[in-house]
Design a protein around this motif. Structure first.
Motif, PDB file in Angstrom:
ATOM      1  N   MET A  57       0.844  -1.183   0.000  1.00  0.00           N
ATOM      2  CA  MET A  57       0.000   0.000   0.000  1.00  0.00           C
ATOM      3  C   MET A  57       0.884   1.239   0.000  1.00  0.00           C
ATOM      4  N   THR A  58       0.536   2.207  -0.787  1.00  0.00           N
ATOM      5  CA  THR A  58       1.290   3.453  -0.832  1.00  0.00           C
ATOM      6  C   THR A  58       0.629   4.481   0.065  1.00  0.00           C
ATOM      7  N   GLU A  59       1.290   5.593   0.200  1.00  0.00           N
ATOM      8  CA  GLU A  59       0.719   6.685   0.969  1.00  0.00           C
ATOM      9  C   GLU A  59      -0.530   7.189   0.258  1.00  0.00           C
ATOM     10  N   SER A  60      -1.308   7.974   0.991  1.00  0.00           N
ATOM     11  CA  SER A  60      -2.524   8.532   0.414  1.00  0.00           C
ATOM     12  C   SER A  60      -2.179   9.265  -0.879  1.00  0.00           C
ATOM     13  N   VAL A  61      -2.937   8.970  -1.895  1.00  0.00           N
ATOM     14  CA  VAL A  61      -2.655   9.529  -3.209  1.00  0.00           C
ATOM     15  C   VAL A  61      -3.891  10.256  -3.704  1.00  0.00           C
ATOM     16  N   SER A  62      -3.686  11.325  -4.420  1.00  0.00           N
ATOM     17  CA  SER A  62      -4.797  12.048  -5.031  1.00  0.00           C
ATOM     18  C   SER A  62      -4.714  11.832  -6.537  1.00  0.00           C
ATOM     19  N   TYR A  77     -16.075   4.797 -19.363  1.00  0.00           N
ATOM     20  CA  TYR A  77     -14.802   4.209 -18.950  1.00  0.00           C
ATOM     21  C   TYR A  77     -13.881   5.303 -18.446  1.00  0.00           C
ATOM     22  N   LEU A  78     -13.230   5.036 -17.329  1.00  0.00           N
ATOM     23  CA  LEU A  78     -12.351   5.993 -16.678  1.00  0.00           C
ATOM     24  C   LEU A  78     -10.982   5.383 -16.429  1.00  0.00           C
ATOM     25  N   VAL A  79      -9.987   6.236 -16.359  1.00  0.00           N
ATOM     26  CA  VAL A  79      -8.678   5.831 -15.859  1.00  0.00           C
ATOM     27  C   VAL A  79      -8.328   6.756 -14.706  1.00  0.00           C
ATOM     28  N   ALA A  80      -7.522   6.219 -13.788  1.00  0.00           N
ATOM     29  CA  ALA A  80      -6.961   7.002 -12.693  1.00  0.00           C
ATOM     30  C   ALA A  80      -5.465   7.083 -12.931  1.00  0.00           C
ATOM     31  N   GLU A  81      -4.937   8.293 -12.874  1.00  0.00           N
ATOM     32  CA  GLU A  81      -3.514   8.524 -13.090  1.00  0.00           C
ATOM     33  C   GLU A  81      -2.898   9.113 -11.826  1.00  0.00           C
ATOM     34  N   ALA A  82      -1.636   8.793 -11.622  1.00  0.00           N
ATOM     35  CA  ALA A  82      -0.883   9.389 -10.520  1.00  0.00           C
ATOM     36  C   ALA A  82       0.510   9.735 -11.003  1.00  0.00           C
ATOM     37  N   ALA A  83       1.117  10.699 -10.346  1.00  0.00           N
ATOM     38  CA  ALA A  83       2.486  11.085 -10.682  1.00  0.00           C
ATOM     39  C   ALA A  83       3.417   9.905 -10.455  1.00  0.00           C
ATOM     40  N   ASP A  84       4.338   9.759 -11.364  1.00  0.00           N
ATOM     41  CA  ASP A  84       5.326   8.679 -11.264  1.00  0.00           C
ATOM     42  C   ASP A  84       6.651   9.247 -11.745  1.00  0.00           C
ATOM     43  N   ARG A 111      -1.858  -2.879  -7.542  1.00  0.00           N
ATOM     44  CA  ARG A 111      -1.630  -3.439  -6.197  1.00  0.00           C
ATOM     45  C   ARG A 111      -0.975  -2.446  -5.240  1.00  0.00           C
ATOM     46  N   ASP A 112      -0.062  -1.634  -5.762  1.00  0.00           N
ATOM     47  CA  ASP A 112       0.618  -0.692  -4.867  1.00  0.00           C
ATOM     48  C   ASP A 112      -0.282   0.474  -4.449  1.00  0.00           C
ATOM     49  N   HIS A 113      -1.527   0.470  -4.903  1.00  0.00           N
ATOM     50  CA  HIS A 113      -2.500   1.489  -4.500  1.00  0.00           C
ATOM     51  C   HIS A 113      -3.718   0.888  -3.807  1.00  0.00           C
ATOM     52  N   TRP A 114      -3.652  -0.414  -3.505  1.00  0.00           N
ATOM     53  CA  TRP A 114      -4.722  -1.039  -2.729  1.00  0.00           C
ATOM     54  C   TRP A 114      -4.758  -0.392  -1.355  1.00  0.00           C
ATOM     55  N   GLY A 115      -5.948  -0.204  -0.843  1.00  0.00           N
ATOM     56  CA  GLY A 115      -6.113   0.364   0.489  1.00  0.00           C
ATOM     57  C   GLY A 115      -6.071   1.879   0.534  1.00  0.00           C
ATOM     58  N   THR A 116      -5.995   2.544  -0.614  1.00  0.00           N
ATOM     59  CA  THR A 116      -5.949   4.008  -0.649  1.00  0.00           C
ATOM     60  C   THR A 116      -7.314   4.639  -0.864  1.00  0.00           C
ATOM     61  N   GLY A 117      -8.340   3.814  -1.116  1.00  0.00           N
ATOM     62  CA  GLY A 117      -9.669   4.358  -1.398  1.00  0.00           C
ATOM     63  C   GLY A 117      -9.940   4.558  -2.876  1.00  0.00           C
ATOM     64  N   LEU A 118      -8.982   4.213  -3.719  1.00  0.00           N
ATOM     65  CA  LEU A 118      -9.167   4.424  -5.151  1.00  0.00           C
ATOM     66  C   LEU A 118     -10.294   3.554  -5.714  1.00  0.00           C
ATOM     67  N   GLY A 119     -10.412   2.321  -5.259  1.00  0.00           N
ATOM     68  CA  GLY A 119     -11.512   1.472  -5.719  1.00  0.00           C
ATOM     69  C   GLY A 119     -12.863   2.095  -5.407  1.00  0.00           C
ATOM     70  N   SER A 120     -13.007   2.645  -4.213  1.00  0.00           N
ATOM     71  CA  SER A 120     -14.247   3.327  -3.827  1.00  0.00           C
ATOM     72  C   SER A 120     -14.495   4.557  -4.696  1.00  0.00           C
ATOM     73  N   THR A 121     -13.439   5.284  -4.981  1.00  0.00           N
ATOM     74  CA  THR A 121     -13.571   6.476  -5.830  1.00  0.00           C
ATOM     75  C   THR A 121     -14.051   6.091  -7.229  1.00  0.00           C
ATOM     76  N   LEU A 122     -13.448   5.054  -7.800  1.00  0.00           N
ATOM     77  CA  LEU A 122     -13.856   4.611  -9.135  1.00  0.00           C
ATOM     78  C   LEU A 122     -15.296   4.103  -9.129  1.00  0.00           C
ATOM     79  N   LEU A 123     -15.671   3.338  -8.111  1.00  0.00           N
ATOM     80  CA  LEU A 123     -17.038   2.834  -8.026  1.00  0.00           C
ATOM     81  C   LEU A 123     -18.033   3.980  -7.872  1.00  0.00           C
ATOM     82  N   THR A 124     -17.700   4.960  -7.076  1.00  0.00           N
ATOM     83  CA  THR A 124     -18.572   6.133  -6.913  1.00  0.00           C
ATOM     84  C   THR A 124     -18.794   6.828  -8.251  1.00  0.00           C
TER      85      THR A 124
END
Length: 184
Positions: free
Chosen positions: A1-6, A54-61, A93-106
């Motif tokens: 799990m990574t730190e909280s990500v926006s 269809y949506l994608v979620a992006e984060a800085a890398d 996987r490295d973003h599991w537990g950050t709430g992203l799944g809930s955000t996408l479902l919402t």
């Protein structure tokens, strides 16, 4: 799990198919979607007659040299009449537990509301307890099984449904879970 990500959410486009396929094959090696399946879905997601979202979620890398961002999740919804079907939700996987799944479902439930869908259906692998718990938190209830649905592994699917309250004006709808039998 990574730190909280926006993460930044945006509409999935054709140029996202390659990074989405990489994530798809990593997360669902036995029953990953093909490039053609994603192309077909995106073809129905544009224009006045759109029936998909269809949506994608992006984060800085910082390790990525070209764009500086990577796809860390994606999700899709298909509609027919007043019924929506969640086609896919995936989070790196490295973003599991950050709430992203809930955000996408919402976001998908908001799209179902925009499409004026009275119910939202989905299939979930019976061995994917993590996803089942997410859906249950949003008010989805199990209504049946599809035997051998996921191939080639011959894994059963748990069918779940969320019935929205027709008097609700909230984006995700106020869940009014009603158990019914599935008709195949």
């Amino acid at each position: 799990m990574t730190e909280s990500v926006s993460p930044r959410l945006r509409e999935m486009r054709w140029w996202d198919i390659d990074p989405v396929l990489e994530l798809e094959k990593e997360l669902f090696p036995e029953d990953a979607w093909s490039r053609g399946m994603f192309w077909s879905e995106l073809a129905h997601a544009r224009g006045a007659e759109a029936t998909r979202r269809y949506l994608v979620a992006e984060a800085a890398d910082e390790e990525m040299s070209e764009s500086g961002v990577r796809v860390i999740g994606y999700a899709g919804l298909a509609t027919t009449g007043d019924q929506a079907d969640i086609q896919t939700i995936a989070v790196a996987r490295d973003h599991w537990g950050t709430g992203l799944g809930s955000t996408l479902l919402t976001e998908l439930l908001g799209a179902a509301s925009e499409f004026e869908c009275a119910e939202v259906m989905l299939e979930c692998r019976v061995d994917n307890v993590r996803a089942q718990k997410l859906y249950e938190r949003f008010g989805f209830a199990p209504i049946g099984f599809r035997r051998g649905y996921y191939q080639p592994g011959n894994v059963d699917a748990l069918v779940m449904r969320l019935t929205t309250d027709p008097d609700s004006s909230s984006a995700a709808g106020a869940p009014s879970v009603q158990g019914t039998e599935i008709h195949d």
